[in-house]
Design an enzyme around this catalytic site. Structure first.
Site, PDB file in Angstrom:
ATOM      1  N   LYS A  81       0.782  -1.240  -0.229  1.00 15.59           N
ATOM      2  CA  LYS A  81       0.013   0.246  -0.023  1.00 15.59           C
ATOM      3  C   LYS A  81       0.811   1.152   0.084  1.00 15.59           C
ATOM      4  O   LYS A  81       1.502   1.236   0.929  1.00 15.59           O
ATOM      5  CB  LYS A  81      -0.619   0.239   1.329  1.00 15.59           C
ATOM      6  CG  LYS A  81      -1.782   0.919   1.544  1.00 15.59           C
ATOM      7  CD  LYS A  81      -2.702   0.837   2.375  1.00 15.59           C
ATOM      8  CE  LYS A  81      -3.877   2.029   2.591  1.00 15.59           C
ATOM      9  NZ  LYS A  81      -4.877   1.839   4.031  1.00 15.59           N
ATOM     10  N   SER A 156      -9.228   0.423   2.905  1.00 17.10           N
ATOM     11  CA  SER A 156      -9.510   1.690   2.226  1.00 17.10           C
ATOM     12  C   SER A 156      -7.930   0.867   1.783  1.00 17.10           C
ATOM     13  O   SER A 156      -7.079   1.353   1.163  1.00 17.10           O
ATOM     14  CB  SER A 156      -8.464   2.928   3.087  1.00 17.10           C
ATOM     15  OG  SER A 156      -7.088   2.731   4.471  1.00 17.10           O
ATOM     16  N   SER A 180      -9.670  -1.045   7.252  1.00 11.85           N
ATOM     17  CA  SER A 180      -9.340  -1.554   6.510  1.00 11.85           C
ATOM     18  C   SER A 180      -8.171  -1.837   5.767  1.00 11.85           C
ATOM     19  O   SER A 180      -8.315  -1.934   4.834  1.00 11.85           O
ATOM     20  CB  SER A 180      -8.367   0.430   6.350  1.00 11.85           C
ATOM     21  OG  SER A 180      -9.530   1.620   6.492  1.00 11.85           O
TER      22      SER A 180
END
Length: 471
Positions: A81, A156, A180
């Site tokens: 990420k 997310s 997330s």
């Protein structure tokens, strides 16, 4: 080129690499071939680092050929990420404000993965500043769910979930402040583990809300999640929230007898207003576990009825503190949804925040009391199936409910308490995965992983996979 190797887990690939039956270069080439094949549609990557990855894979191969095998992660292609810092590389946080930000040091988790010999294939898409659960990013484009390109992958850490599910990375890391890691794991049909708060260092990870943030593995199997957890665990004096607890060999603690398992069920909160398609799969798992000898026991955690208020106030207030200066200076540079949430955080009072922390304390005590009589708590991860990209609502038994209100209902308590929680896929409904959440006592991730391993053995995902060829 067949992508059969890229579909395998770390646990399957590591012995082949160690015994020199498999070249890390060949494996990396297959993963990158999948990126070429699928990412134009899925959009899981913000940046692909093809040349860098192939060079790292060649170095790993040379080291292994020379007898310098570093362990199970050596030569394994991962993408992370784009909120985790790599020295002298861009970390965008999925934003335009930090679109050209270059980190001056490696995040602690990145350092540990580098030491383990991981090959990095690139940076993954995410909800802007990790402040949302759709990964419909206004700056880098929406990430799509590999199971159905019209649906969100969750967020997310949506790029991480989508990349692992579509075999564009063997594994990944996500961050989790209200769910997330677990939300995209549930939406994309993979394993997502949020460890105990303080177990894994967050140094070098751009913050969303300091007291709620976690970093954790997103993988194809429970064993892979355990491997990454044991590698990344450990005290870090650079992270003020890091807790000095020795790491455990989690990958060696997965064997257990289902007859020794006592499962807590909190029906008043975790099984209320759940879509029947999700509830059916979770109930099926509970029934099979009970038939195999597990004990199912009802528990009561009264303060959960205040959990949504406490999560909302804490996350919005802390996030707005992080972004306060930029919100005043350049509000137009934020995506509309993120700007709205940051503006909400500016409206919270000191009284709201203190009351929220008092609720958290009550939750800590009530969860601890529940875990005196049960090993783990089981619930759905999400109360709905993944909605369409752009939708503001979700379908729960034919009712259109607010996505924002529903999405962290079951995951948020894990962040408020910092307790370990894992999402595992337990079947597919209408072409979309269903996730089950397992929560455990603080710093006892092995209980969560053991329960997950028992569920994994049911093979509820057998025969199910994203239909990438026709997407």
């Amino acid at each position: 080129m067949s992508n059969e190797l890229a579909q395998k887990s770390i646990g399957e690939l590591a012995p082949l690499i160690q015994s020199k039956q498999l070249s890390p270069v060949e494996l990396t080439e297959q993963v990158l071939a999948n990126v070429d094949l699928y990412d134009g549609e899925i959009n899981a990557y913000i940046a692909v680092q093809k040349e860098q990855a192939l060079e790292a894979a060649a170095q790993a191969e040379q080291e292994i050929q020379s007898g310098n095998y570093r362990g199970a992660l050596h030569g394994i292609p991962m993408a992370l990420k784009d909120i985790l810092y790599f020295k002298d590389e861009k970390a965008t946080m999925g934003s335009s404000i930090h679109g050209d930000f270059v980190a001056g040091f490696d995040a602690t988790v990145v350092s540990k993965l580098k030491m383990a010999g991981v090959t990095f294939t690139g940076k993954l898409n995410m909800h802007e500043y990790a402040w949302g659960a759709t990964t419909t990013n206004p700056h880098f484009g929406p990430c799509k769910n590999p199971w159905d390109l019209t649906k969100i992958p969750g967020g997310s850490s949506g790029g991480s979930g989508a990349a692992v599910a579509s075999h564009m990375a063997i594994a990944s890391l996500g961050t989790d402040t209200g769910g997330s890691i677990r939300i995209p794991a549930s939406s994309c049909g993979i394993i997502g583990l949020k460890p105990t708060h303080g177990r894994i260092s967050k140094y070098g990870c751009f913050p969303l809300a300091w007291s709620l943030d976690h970093i954790g593995p997103m993988t194809k199997t429970v064993y892979d999640a355990a491997l990454l957890l044991e590698l990344l665990s450990g005290y870090d004096p650079k992270d003020p929230t890091s807790v000095d607890r020795p790491a455990k060999k989690f990958s060696g603690l997965l064997e257990s007898d289902v007859k020794d398992l006592t499962i807590g069920i909190e029906e008043e909160y975790f099984f209320k207003n759940v879509d029947s398609r999700v509830d059916e799969q979770v109930q099926l798992v509970l029934k099979q576990l009970e038939e195999a000898g597990a004990v199912i026991k009802p528990v009561s955690i009264p303060s959960l009825k205040q959990a949504e208020f406490a999560e909302l106030v804490t996350i919005t207030t802390e996030a707005s503190a992080v972004h306060h200066a930029n919100l005043l200076k350049s509000p137009e540079k934020f995506g509309e949804d993120v700007r709205f949430l940051l503006e909400v955080g500016e409206l919270m009072s000191g009284v709201d925040y203190v009351q929220s922390q008092q609720i958290r304390r009550k939750l800590d005590l009530e969860f601890a009391a529940a875990f005196e009589s049960v090993d783990v708590l089981i619930s759905p991860t999400l109360p709905f199936l993944s909605p369409p990209i752009g939708s503001q609502t979700v379908d729960v038994n034919g009712q259109e409910l607010s996505f924002l209100d529903e999405v962290i209902r079951f995951t948020g308590p894990g962040n408020l308490t910092g307790l370990p929680a894992l999402s595992i896929p337990v079947g597919v409904k209408e072409g979309l995965p269903v996730g089950l959440q397992i929560m455990g006592p603080a710093f006892e991730e092995e209980k969560v992983l053991m329960a997950a391993a028992l569920i994994e053995q049911m093979e509820l995902m057998k025969g199910h996979a994203p239909n990438l060829e026709t997407n």
